[in-house]
Design a protein around this motif. Structure first.
Motif, mmCIF file in Angstrom:
data_model
loop_
_atom_site.group_PDB
_atom_site.id
_atom_site.type_symbol
_atom_site.label_atom_id
_atom_site.label_comp_id
_atom_site.label_asym_id
_atom_site.label_seq_id
_atom_site.Cartn_x
_atom_site.Cartn_y
_atom_site.Cartn_z
ATOM 1 N N ASN A 80 4.791 15.491 16.972
ATOM 2 C CA ASN A 80 4.877 15.449 18.439
ATOM 3 C C ASN A 80 5.903 16.437 18.993
ATOM 4 O O ASN A 80 6.613 16.153 19.967
ATOM 5 N N LYS A 81 5.970 17.602 18.354
ATOM 6 C CA LYS A 81 6.904 18.644 18.779
ATOM 7 C C LYS A 81 6.187 19.975 18.969
ATOM 8 O O LYS A 81 6.803 21.032 18.947
ATOM 9 N N TYR A 82 4.872 19.905 19.176
ATOM 10 C CA TYR A 82 4.080 21.137 19.194
ATOM 11 C C TYR A 82 4.549 22.133 20.255
ATOM 12 O O TYR A 82 4.763 23.309 19.957
ATOM 13 N N LYS A 83 4.695 21.692 21.500
ATOM 14 C CA LYS A 83 5.037 22.627 22.576
ATOM 15 C C LYS A 83 6.370 23.313 22.330
ATOM 16 O O LYS A 83 6.504 24.529 22.512
ATOM 17 N N GLU A 84 7.361 22.524 21.928
ATOM 18 C CA GLU A 84 8.686 23.091 21.681
ATOM 19 C C GLU A 84 8.666 24.070 20.508
ATOM 20 O O GLU A 84 9.236 25.160 20.573
ATOM 21 N N VAL A 85 7.983 23.659 19.429
ATOM 22 C CA VAL A 85 7.921 24.495 18.232
ATOM 23 C C VAL A 85 7.118 25.761 18.501
ATOM 24 O O VAL A 85 7.493 26.862 18.084
ATOM 25 N N ASN A 86 6.010 25.612 19.208
ATOM 26 C CA ASN A 86 5.142 26.746 19.518
ATOM 27 C C ASN A 86 5.926 27.854 20.226
ATOM 28 O O ASN A 86 5.878 29.025 19.836
#
Length: 215
Positions: A105-111
């Motif tokens: 649940n960290k896709y946006k930040e990691v992306n």
């Protein structure tokens, strides 16, 4: 004579308008291609638009703000699916990042962090420890990262991404696949904005087909 010309112009305009959706703004073989073999979509009940991309791709980095803005305006019957392309095994680690981010649940930040690290900070992200640091920066422990990064679920999704890269005939990035049938790539004349306009056209085309029972 001038009046006659104007009248003929009006008649022609009305004829084009009357034909409606049958008058296509974009042409197969010029603005988009039809895949030889349709690829099964993974979002049932939606018009699926796949963005084939690579974190290492400079064009994808420049395209990212545009696709994010475009995604926000999508109708409820359309879904954007991100596909990290894998042409060779050496591309798996970066592709694995996306699925790990989603699982945690960290896709946006990691992306956003990955694109910045590669294209602004000129980092390589060539090892698991270097990638782990990206996740630590967004609050994920190294232990949780490694467990997820090497999990069965992420391994499976990476294999599926590699298979879809080939079945969708991805030849460059970014490239868009609409409904598992149509392929759209940016050209020098069309650019990224033009590519999305063609995608919008194809979405409308598919929506009309569904409404008429042809799809």
């Amino acid at each position: 004579m001038r009046i006659l010309t104007m009248l003929l112009g009006c008649v022609f305009s009305f004829a084009v308008w009357a034909q409606g959706p049958s008058v296509e703004r974009y042409t197969q073989g010029v603005h988009y291609e039809l895949l030889d073999k349709p690829v099964k979509t993974i979002t049932p009940g939606k018009i699926e638009v796949t963005e084939a991309f690579a974190y290492s791709c400079g064009h994808c980095y420049n395209f990212e703000p545009l696709i994010l803005s475009w995604e926000k305006k999508l109708a409820d019957d359309v879904e954007l699916v991100k596909l990290p392309v894998i042409w060779r095994n050496s591309m798996q680690p970066l592709a694995r990042i996306m699925y790990t981010g989603k699982a945690l649940n960290k896709y946006k930040e990691v992306n956003a962090r990955v694109f910045t690290a590669l294209h602004k900070e000129r980092k390589r992200l060539g090892t698991e420890d270097e990638i782990a640091k990206i996740f630590e920066d967004v609050g994920v422990s190294k232990e949780d990262f490694k467990k997820t990064y090497n999990s069965f679920s992420v391994n499976t999704q990476v294999k599926q991404a590699q298979a879809r890269t080939h079945s969708m005939k991805i030849t460059g990035t970014p490239q868009m696949i609409v409904d598992g049938r149509y392929s759209v790539a940016a050209t020098r004349e069309m650019g990224h904005e033009g590519m999305l306009e063609v995608v919008d056209f194809l979405v409308e085309k598919i929506r009309a087909e569904k409404a008429s029972g042809k799809s």
